[in-house]
Design a protein around this motif. Structure first.
Motif, short mmCIF file in Angstrom:
data_model
loop_
_atom_site.label_atom_id
_atom_site.label_comp_id
_atom_site.label_asym_id
_atom_site.label_seq_id
_atom_site.Cartn_x
_atom_site.Cartn_y
_atom_site.Cartn_z
N ARG A 144 69.02 -104.03 82.21
CA ARG A 144 68.96 -102.59 81.99
C ARG A 144 70.27 -102.11 81.38
NH1 ARG A 144 67.06 -98.95 86.79
NH2 ARG A 144 65.19 -100.09 86.25
N SER A 145 70.14 -101.18 80.45
CA SER A 145 71.33 -100.60 79.82
C SER A 145 72.14 -99.83 80.84
CB SER A 145 70.89 -99.66 78.70
OG SER A 145 71.97 -98.94 78.20
N ARG A 146 73.45 -100.05 80.83
CA ARG A 146 74.33 -99.34 81.76
C ARG A 146 75.55 -98.84 81.03
NH1 ARG A 146 71.67 -97.54 86.08
NH2 ARG A 146 70.61 -99.21 87.18
N TYR B 189 70.69 -87.99 78.76
CA TYR B 189 70.91 -89.35 78.26
C TYR B 189 71.08 -89.30 76.74
CZ TYR B 189 69.25 -90.97 82.82
OH TYR B 189 69.10 -91.20 84.17
N SER C 102 77.80 -100.79 76.71
CA SER C 102 76.51 -101.24 77.22
C SER C 102 76.49 -102.76 77.31
CB SER C 102 75.38 -100.76 76.32
OG SER C 102 74.17 -101.33 76.71
N LEU D 51 65.40 -95.71 77.34
CA LEU D 51 65.15 -94.65 78.32
C LEU D 51 64.06 -95.06 79.31
CD1 LEU D 51 65.79 -91.72 79.16
CD2 LEU D 51 63.91 -91.01 77.68
N CYS E 107 73.50 -93.87 77.47
CA CYS E 107 74.57 -93.38 78.34
C CYS E 107 74.15 -92.11 79.04
CB CYS E 107 75.83 -93.13 77.51
SG CYS E 107 77.27 -92.78 78.54
N ASP E 108 74.47 -92.02 80.31
CA ASP E 108 74.21 -90.83 81.11
C ASP E 108 75.37 -89.85 80.88
OD1 ASP E 108 73.82 -88.89 83.03
OD2 ASP E 108 73.10 -90.31 84.55
N LYS F 130 63.38 -98.04 80.27
CA LYS F 130 63.99 -99.00 81.19
C LYS F 130 64.75 -98.26 82.28
CE LYS F 130 64.68 -102.85 77.91
NZ LYS F 130 64.10 -103.95 78.68
N GLU F 131 65.51 -97.26 81.87
CA GLU F 131 66.32 -96.50 82.83
C GLU F 131 65.46 -95.75 83.85
OE1 GLU F 131 69.71 -95.02 84.65
OE2 GLU F 131 69.57 -96.54 83.07
#
Length: 328
Positions: free
Chosen positions: A1-3, A75, A13, A119, A25-26, A121-122
């Protein structure tokens, strides 16, 4: 998962696919959100462009404490210099709802596809928990989501509809503030009591079957609204504000229609939003011909258009609301 692991103008990421980094990105934290607003509006140059209105209204609520930050997430994709913004309404009592911002410079199909995948995935834990997903976006974004479905994304379309987007430009906002509105004889202008009125308002909402009553109560509690009551204090007309910053759920009880109460509620809510430093915009379903025609004639409403690079003629934009069932 993208972080997203840090932010100093760039988010890092760890997820990569098909040679394109799926960087999501959040940006919900206040400092990141302020930088995101500056970036996407070009330091305020795009503040009066339709595509920026949801971002400006919602970020104002979050940054000033006007709406609980735990209900909205911001996001950006790609993380280093976001082209796409996804404002997501999240709550324990309902499925996530995505507002996808149209890029001021136009769509990039590859970035859009990868952004949507990142998105999803998040949001996967919330989507799986509630079994549903909602989205409002322009029709290009919707078609990109449909493409993901055809390629195996585990979603079934529950509903999808097209809407004409309208807004008040700077002159129209100035002009409507000069107006004084009064209720017809036998009616009075009032404020919605979220603690007692939300059940009735929710029951009258055409899309109420797709959301819990608690959602309507929370929006009424925290966001601007207005209502008209009869001489006995009963609700007869109202309009609310959606968590994406748009005016929504304009409704008049059947036996009180034809008396201008809906128009009165809309004008009053517009004034409330403007005085609060917020942008005024709405969506009208394309099948409601009478309302579309009356809005087109209204002196205080403009239709969202974009210029076509080839013929330089204004092209009408279309918006969409869609709901999806998770079948994964």
């Amino acid at each position: 998962r993208s972080r997203c692991t840090r932010f100093s103008g760039v988010c890092q990421s760890v997820y990569y696919s098909h040679e394109m980094p799926e960087e999501l990105c959040d940006f919900t934290a206040p400092d990141r959100l302020r930088q995101l607003v500056d970036l996407l509006t070009e330091n305020g140059k795009n503040n009066n462009r339709f595509e920026s209105f949801a971002l400006l209204n919602t970020s104002k609520w979050i940054l000033t404490g006007g709406f609980p930050k735990e209900y909205l997430r911001f996001y950006g994709f790609p993380s280093a210099r976001p082209v796409y913004l996804f404002i997501v309404e999240v709550a324990e009592f309902r499925f996530p709802h995505i507002h996808a911002r149209t890029p001021s410079g136009g769509h990039d199909s590859d970035l859009l596809e990868h952004g949507l995948k990142a998105l999803l995935k998040e949001l996967d834990p919330l989507i799986a928990k509630h079994g549903r997903l909602g989205m409002d976006a322009d029709t290009t974004v919707r078609e990109a989501f449909f493409k993901l479905q055809r390629e195996g994304a585990p979603f079934e379309t529950v509903y999808s509809g097209d809407f004409f987007p309208y807004y008040m430009n700077e002159q129209q906002r100035t002009d409507i503030l000069k107006k004084e509105y009064a209720a017809p004889k036998g009616y009075e202008i009032g404020a919605v009591d979220a603690s007692t009125d939300y059940k009735f308002i929710h029951a009258m909402w055409p899309y109420g079957a797709y959301a819990p009553e608690e959602l309507t109560r929370e929006r009424l509690t925290h966001l601007p609204s207005v209502c008209i009551r009869d001489a006995d204090g009963n609700l007869v007309a109202w309009e609310l504000t959606h968590s994406s910053g748009v005016m929504t759920h304009l409704f008049t009880v059947a036996e009180h229609r034809g008396r201008g109460l809906g128009a009165l509620a809309e004008n009053l809510l517009s004034q409330i939003l403007i005085r609060a430093g917020l942008h005024v915009f709405k969506y009208v379903v394309d099948t409601n011909v009478n309302v579309v025609n009356s809005t087109n004639r209204h002196p205080f409403w403009s239709q969202w258009t974009t210029l076509n690079d080839e013929d330089e003629e204004a092209e009408k934009m279309m918006w969409t609301f869609a709901g999806f069932k998770y079948i994964g």
